[in-house]
Design an enzyme around this catalytic site. Structure first.
Site, PDB file in Angstrom:
ATOM      1  N   TYR A  94      26.894  46.079  47.991  1.00  0.00           N
ATOM      2  CA  TYR A  94      26.970  46.928  47.966  1.00  0.00           C
ATOM      3  C   TYR A  94      25.387  47.376  48.736  1.00  0.00           C
ATOM      4  CZ  TYR A  94      30.493  47.372  44.317  1.00  0.00           C
ATOM      5  OH  TYR A  94      31.064  47.196  43.674  1.00  0.00           O
ATOM      6  N   TYR A 149      30.126  39.187  43.853  1.00  0.00           N
ATOM      7  CA  TYR A 149      28.942  39.339  43.605  1.00  0.00           C
ATOM      8  C   TYR A 149      28.288  39.074  42.385  1.00  0.00           C
ATOM      9  CZ  TYR A 149      29.653  43.930  41.439  1.00  0.00           C
ATOM     10  OH  TYR A 149      29.837  44.914  41.442  1.00  0.00           O
ATOM     11  N   ARG A 207      30.985  38.781  39.617  1.00  0.00           N
ATOM     12  CA  ARG A 207      32.470  39.459  39.253  1.00  0.00           C
ATOM     13  C   ARG A 207      33.256  39.605  40.128  1.00  0.00           C
ATOM     14  NH1 ARG A 207      32.950  44.591  37.948  1.00  0.00           N
ATOM     15  NH2 ARG A 207      34.779  43.310  37.061  1.00  0.00           N
ATOM     16  N   HIS A 248      36.610  43.073  43.326  1.00  0.00           N
ATOM     17  CA  HIS A 248      37.385  44.197  42.686  1.00  0.00           C
ATOM     18  C   HIS A 248      37.381  45.962  44.024  1.00  0.00           C
ATOM     19  CE1 HIS A 248      33.106  44.197  40.860  1.00  0.00           C
ATOM     20  NE2 HIS A 248      33.385  45.291  41.245  1.00  0.00           N
ATOM     21  N   HIS A 288      36.838  49.464  43.135  1.00  0.00           N
ATOM     22  CA  HIS A 288      36.493  50.733  42.177  1.00  0.00           C
ATOM     23  C   HIS A 288      37.803  52.181  42.695  1.00  0.00           C
ATOM     24  CE1 HIS A 288      32.925  48.909  39.940  1.00  0.00           C
ATOM     25  NE2 HIS A 288      32.528  48.149  41.052  1.00  0.00           N
TER      26      HIS A 288
HETATM   27 FE   LIG Z   1      31.367  46.541  41.602  1.00  0.00          FE
END
Ligand SMILES: [Fe+2]
Length: 233
Positions: free
Chosen positions: A105, A144, A154, A157, A159
């Site tokens: 991110y 990640y 994780r 995905h 959001h």
């Molecule tokens: Fe996330």
């Protein structure tokens, strides 16, 4: 009974609990006391007449926000937003945020060893049409690591936040991919038990895949009732 309460409620356990011990941060943030009833006023039950006037037009293509094309697998994500009777929910704003194809991110606290992509921000916004349909173009996010437990990763995905008609109606969820082995060992996904967890997994759809250009995933969102999509508390 008013019309607004005439719907079949969700089955117990169909939504993730606010406290799920394997998901560490819920232990810290879940309320330990009973909720306090706060009467809703106009501030909570209304919103702007035209979200686009407030937020700007839709940003439905996350792959064209910079000079170059982002790295990764280009995908189209689409679906319908529906109420408990599967009627379309039109004109609702869906905000989108995700990691890049390497799982990173753009965030000051995200500094793990994966590259940023100068051609990918990972944020978008779409508005459902009269049939409740939405669609956006992006790249498939990478997995990640996160510090929840030893070797925690994780699953890939995206959001999604649905604003609804008022400030108090915002719902937030995550969409997963159907071929991801990390889902079944992820504490966040597992906070929603099966079979309800499956509602968080998008469906690969060859029909809407764009030949020579992008794969396609469908993710329908049901706001409440027996078929409700699990939402974050
Ligand atoms: Fe996330």
């Amino acid at each position: 009974m008013t019309e607004s309460t005439l719907y079949r409620p969700e089955e117990p356990g169909a939504q993730p609990p606010s406290l799920f011990a394997p998901y560490g941060s819920t232990v810290k943030r879940a309320p330990s006391l009973k909720p306090i009833f706060i009467p809703q006023t106009l501030t909570e039950t209304t919103g702007p007449n035209a979200w686009a006037d407030l937020m700007g037009e839709s940003l439905a293509d996350l792959t064209t926000q910079h000079k170059g094309v982002p790295l990764g697998q280009r995908i189209v994500v689409g679906g319908r937003v529906m109420d408990d009777e599967h009627r379309p929910v039109a004109n609702t704003v869906i905000e989108i945020w995700q990691a890049n194809s390497a799982g990173r991110y753009i965030h000051v606290r995200d500094n793990w060893d994966a590259p940023l992509d100068p051609n990918f921000t990972g944020a978008g916004r779409v508005i459902t049409d009269a049939e409740g349909r939405y669609q956006f173009i992006t790249v498939r996010p990478g997995a990640y690591p996160w510090g929840n437990h030893y070797n925690a990763w994780r699953p890939a995905h995206i959001h999604l936040s649905l604003l609804g008609p008022a400030f108090a109606t915002r719902l937030v969820t995550q969409m997963y991919f159907p071929d991801d082995p990390l889902i079944e060992i992820d504490p966040i996904a597992n906070a929603t038990p099966m079979p309800y967890r499956q509602r968080l997994v998008a469906r690969f759809d060859i029909e809407t895949t764009r030949p020579n250009w992008a794969l396609s995933y469908l993710f329908d969102i049901v706001l409440r009732g027996r078929d409700a999509t699990p939402m974050e508390g």
